[in-house]
Structures are given as C-alpha cells and as structure tokens.
Design an enzyme around this catalytic site. Structure first.
Site, PDB file in Angstrom:
ATOM      1  N   GLY A  11      29.413 -11.593 -18.761  1.00 57.49           N
ATOM      2  CA  GLY A  11      30.348 -10.735 -18.033  1.00 57.49           C
ATOM      3  C   GLY A  11      30.990  -9.664 -18.898  1.00 57.49           C
ATOM      4  O   GLY A  11      30.626  -9.483 -20.072  1.00 57.49           O
ATOM      5  N   ARG A  35      24.740 -17.870 -16.381  1.00 57.28           N
ATOM      6  CA  ARG A  35      24.096 -18.480 -15.210  1.00 57.28           C
ATOM      7  C   ARG A  35      22.983 -17.567 -14.708  1.00 57.28           C
ATOM      8  O   ARG A  35      21.857 -17.708 -15.132  1.00 57.28           O
ATOM      9  CB  ARG A  35      25.140 -18.756 -14.129  1.00 57.28           C
ATOM     10  CG  ARG A  35      24.679 -19.695 -13.034  1.00 57.28           C
ATOM     11  CD  ARG A  35      25.801 -20.013 -12.093  1.00 57.28           C
ATOM     12  NE  ARG A  35      26.360 -18.794 -11.515  1.00 57.28           N
ATOM     13  CZ  ARG A  35      25.999 -18.286 -10.340  1.00 57.28           C
ATOM     14  NH1 ARG A  35      25.129 -18.920  -9.594  1.00 57.28           N
ATOM     15  NH2 ARG A  35      26.524 -17.172  -9.877  1.00 57.28           N
ATOM     16  N   TYR A 142      42.058 -14.525  -5.565  1.00 58.99           N
ATOM     17  CA  TYR A 142      41.925 -14.443  -7.023  1.00 58.99           C
ATOM     18  C   TYR A 142      43.263 -14.811  -7.678  1.00 58.99           C
ATOM     19  O   TYR A 142      43.326 -15.645  -8.590  1.00 58.99           O
ATOM     20  CB  TYR A 142      41.502 -13.020  -7.390  1.00 58.99           C
ATOM     21  CG  TYR A 142      41.469 -12.699  -8.864  1.00 58.99           C
ATOM     22  CD1 TYR A 142      40.465 -13.185  -9.686  1.00 58.99           C
ATOM     23  CD2 TYR A 142      42.437 -11.864  -9.430  1.00 58.99           C
ATOM     24  CE1 TYR A 142      40.421 -12.860 -11.031  1.00 58.99           C
ATOM     25  CE2 TYR A 142      42.400 -11.532 -10.770  1.00 58.99           C
ATOM     26  CZ  TYR A 142      41.395 -12.034 -11.574  1.00 58.99           C
ATOM     27  OH  TYR A 142      41.361 -11.707 -12.907  1.00 58.99           O
TER      28      TYR A 142
HETATM   29  N1  SER Z   1      40.765  -6.773 -13.567  1.00 58.37           N
HETATM   30  C1  SER Z   1      41.088  -7.785 -12.594  1.00 58.37           C
HETATM   31  C2  SER Z   1      40.870  -7.307 -11.228  1.00 58.37           C
HETATM   32  O1  SER Z   1      41.070  -6.136 -10.994  1.00 58.37           O
HETATM   33  C3  SER Z   1      42.513  -8.194 -12.731  1.00 58.37           C
HETATM   34  O2  SER Z   1      42.617  -9.268 -13.551  1.00 58.37           O
HETATM   35  O3  SER Z   1      40.561  -8.074 -10.372  1.00 58.37           O
END
Ligand code: SER
Length: 316
Positions: A11, A35, A142
């Site tokens: 990532g 992965r 999130y």
């Molecule tokens: N960079 C991330 C996002 O924009 C924030 O932690 O989801």
C-alpha cells in the site's frame, strides 16, 4: 523492534515503510506481507516477503513463528471514502486484520503499531487545535473502525501487556504508490496532475482545511514512537501527529511558484466533502511532542519542492 512483519506492504505507506525499516533494522529482519496487490520490485528483491491474507489467523501465526517476529506494523485498511461504498466489508477488513495481529502478538508477547487517523474524529469534535483527548464520534465506517482500533490497542496493553502503540496520521502525501479511496488523496493527485497536465480538478471546496504530512515524516513517526521509552508514554493509542494544515487554494498557490501556468478548478464530491468537513482543521500534537519528542521536518513549501522534483523525473 527486532524482527518486523509489515502487513499491507504493497500500500501507500507500506511500499515506503518496508525499505525504510530494512535500512534501519537490516534487510532480513523486515518481512513484507501482501495479499492481492503486487509488491514493488524494490521490496520483492530487498528481503523476505510473504503472500498472506491478514484475515487468515492461522497463516498469520505461522508466518510470525517462521520469521521469529516480535513486532507487527499493521497497515491493512480500507480508507474513508471507499469504506462508505461497502461499510461491512470495510469494518471486517479493518478490524479482522487488527484483532488477528493483536492475538498473535499476545501469544509471542510482542509489539504492534496500528495507524489511527484524523478520520477517528467527527463533527462534534473541536475542529481547531483538536486536543489529544476529546470527543470522538466519527461518522464514517473508517473512523468508527479507527476509534475501535485505538481502544482495542489500549485494551490489549492493559489486559495482556501487548506493546500496542499508534499515531493518528493526517493525510499522507507521497510519490511511490498512490493512496486509494481516501478523502485526503487530492493532495497527492494534484502533484501528479500538475506535472502531467498543469491543471487539476479538485473534489473538495476551497477553504477545506485538513492536516497533512509528507511521507518521510510519516515513516519517522512510526519508528520514533515504536522505539520511544515506554516509561515516558502516558498515551499509547493513538497520538495526534501532523506536519501542516492547508486547503486546496494554498497547495495550488505553492505549486504555481514552480509551475506558473498551473490551474485548479472544482467539481465537488459531496461524500468526500462531508467527510472532510467532519475532520479537524488542525490538530494539537503537544502530547506526541512531550511524550516521545515528535517533530515534523517538512512543511508545505519544502514538500512541494521535493514532490515536484521526484515526480517530474518519475513521470518523464
Ligand atoms: N488518508 C485517509 C483518508 O483520507 C485518512 O486517514 O481516508
């Protein structure tokens, strides 16, 4: 940290953190786990790699034993905007990799670094000079997973002595691997588009202030926190850290200092705009400064010079 397993090594952060850690701890001491997205050539050729789904606790345990891992850096995450398309999937991935990592570090009495985020805050948080300890009621899946991850980390520390630590990263700007599905991604895309087309259409409104950080500072924050004296840590999960706060017009103006023809226009994405509006304008990072001596190096102007320099070579 001695033998480190990086989950999510393909990532945005992982692809730069693995080579950084290998330089500090030795190439054979840093295992890159991925992965489906392939690893960069640099990582593939630079040390041990494992194809591993962090949701598979049995395989995770085997990899930890095989490489005598004492520390996990858990970078597996579905980011904020993408998570809103499929909240259950985002929750399962974000929490599954975390809980498996915590469990295996409990077994081996190890350490774990899990990034939290500015996304852990929400609209009822004080958005200016956001305190270290404050209201955290995020409105994205999130953010909910990040608040839960912070609490799980502290819980495993208190209950089992797992050395769990983390920072609340702001938007991370970098030039090796693009982020995917975040709300702060515009601040990366804008540099690529500035080099390629001298213009950028921004999905956030002018005036949308957010905390940001250049990748070299983000990498250093991870290592400095993990190597910090535990006796000095009052907090663990997770520390506010930032390097700069800006809004789209400011980054455009900074780019124009180097590319005078650069133009920005706007086509607002309502989902991303409402997420950005619920996040801090700028965070107070005095706890990180006091407890482990955190200090960022890059600001908007020095980062812009470096980003444009690196990308103009890369995109030639
Ligand atoms: N960079 C991330 C996002 O924009 C924030 O932690 O989801």
């Amino acid at each position: 940290m001695k033998n480190i397993l990086v989950l999510g090594a393909a990532g945005q952060i992982g692809s730069e953190l693995v080579p950084y850690l290998r330089k500090i701890y030795g190439a054979n001491s840093v295992v890159a786990a991925y992965r489906s997205t392939p690893l960069t050539l640099e990582i593939q050729e630079g040390g041990p790699c494992e194809n591993l789904d962090a949701m598979d606790s049995k395989k995770l345990f085997e990899v930890v034993k095989k490489h005598k891992i004492d520390s996990i850096i858990n970078l597996v995450a579905v980011l904020s905007a993408k998570g809103e398309n499929n909240p259950l999937m985002a929750w399962n991935i974000n929490m599954g990799s975390l809980i498996n990592s915590l469990e295996v570090m409990r077994e081996v009495k190890g350490a774990i670094f899990t990034p939290s985020s500015i996304g852990a805050f929400g609209p009822s948080t004080p958005l200016d000079n956001t305190p270290q300890d404050t209201i955290m009621r995020p409105t994205t899946i999130y953010g909910i997973s990040k608040v839960a991850a912070e609490l799980w980390g502290d819980y495993y520390y208190l209950k089992y002595g797992v050395d769990a630590r983390g920072v609340r990263y702001p938007g991370i700007i970098s030039n090796v691997t693009l982020p995917g599905g975040g709300t702060t991604d515009y601040a990366v895309e804008i540099y690529y588009e500035a080099i390629k087309n001298k213009r950028y259409t921004c999905y956030l409104k002018p005036g949308t202030y957010l905390d940001m950080m250049y990748m070299p500072d983000a990498l250093r924050a991870c290592v400095e926190l993990m190597e910090a004296d535990p006796n000095k840590l009052v907090h663990r999960n997770s520390f506010n850290v930032t390097a700069m706060s800006f809004e789209p017009e400011m980054i455009a103006a900074e780019i124009r200092k180097h590319i005078p023809e650069f133009e920005i226009d706007y086509k607002i994405d309502p989902v991303k705009q409402s997420i950005a509006d619920s996040w801090p304008n700028y965070m107070d990072q005095s706890a990180a400064q006091q407890e482990w001596g955190w200090k960022p190096e890059y600001d908007l102007s020095t980062m812009t010079v470096d980003m444009l320099n690196v990308l103009s070579k890369k995109l030639k």
